[in-house]
Scaffold this active site. Structure first.
Site, short mmCIF file in Angstrom:
data_model
loop_
_atom_site.label_atom_id
_atom_site.label_comp_id
_atom_site.label_asym_id
_atom_site.label_seq_id
_atom_site.Cartn_x
_atom_site.Cartn_y
_atom_site.Cartn_z
N ARG A 77 -1.24 90.03 58.22
CA ARG A 77 -0.51 91.29 58.04
C ARG A 77 0.26 91.22 56.72
NH1 ARG A 77 5.14 92.97 59.86
NH2 ARG A 77 5.19 95.20 59.42
N HIS A 119 6.82 98.73 53.41
CA HIS A 119 7.72 97.64 53.78
C HIS A 119 8.87 97.63 52.78
CE1 HIS A 119 7.84 93.67 56.19
NE2 HIS A 119 8.98 93.75 55.54
N GLU A 164 9.82 98.82 60.26
CA GLU A 164 11.24 98.82 60.60
C GLU A 164 12.02 100.00 59.99
OE1 GLU A 164 12.97 94.99 59.98
OE2 GLU A 164 11.61 94.08 61.42
N ASN A 290 8.51 94.11 66.06
CA ASN A 290 9.15 93.01 65.34
C ASN A 290 10.33 92.55 66.18
OD1 ASN A 290 7.35 93.69 63.37
ND2 ASN A 290 8.85 94.20 61.79
N TYR A 292 13.16 89.33 66.96
CA TYR A 292 13.78 88.09 66.50
C TYR A 292 14.86 87.57 67.45
CZ TYR A 292 11.40 88.57 62.04
OH TYR A 292 10.44 88.67 61.05
N GLU A 364 6.02 90.83 63.95
CA GLU A 364 6.87 89.82 63.33
C GLU A 364 7.64 89.05 64.40
OE1 GLU A 364 9.59 90.97 60.22
OE2 GLU A 364 8.12 92.35 59.35
#
Ligand SMILES: OC[C@@H]1[C@@H](O)[C@H](O)[C@@H](O)c2nc(CNc3ccccc3)cn21
Length: 457
Positions: A77, A119, A164, A290, A292, A364
């Site tokens: 990606r 991005h 995002e 994504n 985290y 991600e």
């Protein structure tokens, strides 16, 4: 030896983005992006670092693809640089040629390309014309998508429109920690809607023929610091701004009423025009996630705030004043983000249960830790453990019925970490920026093995 196998055809990938790795910011007709401007503005990026050279991936892409292939990953990606492809609004074949070369090299190496169109590196001339707060930018994005589809659609079948939108809108226009560095909640809420409108206009273009498209929001597990009414409401507000605003729009074609109410003081209701939500909630082939960490939220206004950059300034949370982020007592990464693989399972099962069914990718997931080079080797056991634990959460989610189709580790290699510069390392592959030498860390070799065997021990 695999005891926890993943479905046949599961995509095992690595991820990067254009501004963070390419460098060559003036080569072959590339125009200026808002991140070129932001990073060259004193005081915006730690140590005054910028992406002028970065990982020199623009010239070293063939070496990097060969390294990816040698590790054993099957998907990559990456993002396309809008100012490289359409500087000043005109098509630049020199920029497109780079992505044609990159896609051909990936395909020849047996690696499937997944391209993100946006991005964060908006062409500066579009920011000068109003940026994401200006509705016209969404239409310029649709024009860009048509150019990309035409030029690369024979090579790339998997597309992500925007990466995002929360970060672009709220870090870029509310807190000012990201480009363009503005601090206006009114502009931020306009930007959030227009980034989603850009997705809604571009997705049908990218889905023409055999194209497959989705978006890649960043989602967090969110918990109240206590079961007090004030903390519960603080968590509701953050979950609304961070997660439900984007998930409801993309998957239901509507905004959550409580968030619309919270954003009303910033003029949000004036932004949405007739037909917008039908476009935003239009058909997609998959949704990127994504993930985290988890947010643990308190109503006290004097608690710690999640550092989104070394210069964390104004709040990125319009409509969520008197909210603080507190540590939930878990280990943290070098970013100060709590390690919580259970939060990934929570997010995946929630999306699968509460929203219309759509295939999911982890677009991600990864961790920054301080790496030490010893005799040319990097034993990044903490990063390996982080990824292993989150892959185990993915395996559990699949067993619970989540239609998860792939996982992209962030990141293939160390790179420019936005406001933090090069000091935060997320890569499976170490980069020596003095020499541009790439060195696979222990996590890279381990991840490649997991990819080849399509499962965890
Ligand atoms: O920070 C690591 C990565 C970053 O390098 C990627 O370009 C970006 O897509 C990305 N998003 C997140 C999660 N959200 C976030 C929160 C605060 C600051 C920056 C990103 C982490 N990351």
């Amino acid at each position: 030896m695999t005891t926890r196998g993943f479905p046949e055809g599961f995509a095992w990938g690595v991820a990067t983005s254009a501004y963070q790795i390419e460098g060559s910011t003036a080569a072959d007709g590339r125009g200026t992006s808002i991140w070129d401007t932001f990073a060259h503005t004193p005081g915006r990026v730690l140590n005054g670092e910028n992406g002028d050279v970065a990982n020199d991936h623009y010239t070293r892409y063939a070496e990097d693809v060969a390294l990816m292939a040698s590790l054993g990953v099957g998907a990559y990606r990456f993002s396309l640089s809008w100012p490289r492809i359409m500087p000043g609004g005109t098509v630049n074949q020199g920029g497109l040629d780079f992505y044609r070369r990159l896609a051909d090299t990936l395909l020849e190496a047996g690696i499937t390309p997944y391209a993100t169109l946006y991005h964060w590196d908006l062409p500066q001339e579009l920011e000068d014309a109003g940026g994401w707060p200006a509705r016209d930018t969404a239409y310029r994005f649709a024009d860009y998508a048509a150019v990309v589809r035409e030029a690369l659609g024979d090579r790339v079948k998997h597309w992500f429109t925007v990466n995002e939108p929360w970060c672009s809108a709220f870090l870029g226009y509310a807190s000012g920690d990201h480009a363009p560095g503005l601090r206006s909640p009114e502009l931020a809420v306009r930007a959030a809607h227009h980034l989603l409108l850009a997705h809604g206009l571009a997705a049908p273009v990218l889905r023409e023929g055999d194209g497959l498209a989705g978006a890649a929001p960043n989602l967090y597990a969110v918990s109240p610091a206590s079961d007090s009414e004030l903390d519960l409401d603080a968590a509701r507000r953050i979950d609304g701004l961070q997660n439900r605003f984007f998930l409801d729009a993309l998957l239901r074609g509507s905004y959550p009423e409580d968030v619309v109410r919270d954003l009303a003081p910033f003029g949000f209701e004036d932004v949405v025009q007739a037909g917008d939500m039908e476009l935003i909630g239009g058909p997609i082939d998959f949704l990127g996630v994504n993930y985290y960490s988890r947010h643990t939220v308190s109503a006290e206004s004097d608690g710690g705030v999640v550092a989104t950059s070394p210069f964390a300034s104004a709040s990125p949370w319009p409509g969520a004043s008197h909210v603080s982020f507190v540590h939930g007592g878990r280990p943290v990464t070098d970013m100060g983000w709590e390690v919580d693989p259970g939060g990934l399972h929570e997010i995946l099962t929630r999306v699968a249960k509460e929203y219309p069914s759509v295939p999911l990718y982890i677009t991600e997931n990864g961790a920054a830790y301080v790496d030490t080079v010893v005799d040319g080797e990097i034993d990044d056991h903490e990063r390996l453990s982080y990824i292993e634990a989150h892959l185990a959460a993915c395996h559990d989610a699949i067993a619970d019925g989540v239609p998860l189709k792939g996982y992209f580790a962030w990141s293939f290699m160390d790179n420019f970490e936005w406001g933090w510069g090069y000091g935060k390392r997320f890569g499976l592959v170490h980069v020596d920026y003095e020499t541009q030498k790439r060195t696979p860390k222990s996590s890279a070799r381990w991840y490649g093995q997991i990819s080849r065997q399509n499962g965890l021990p």
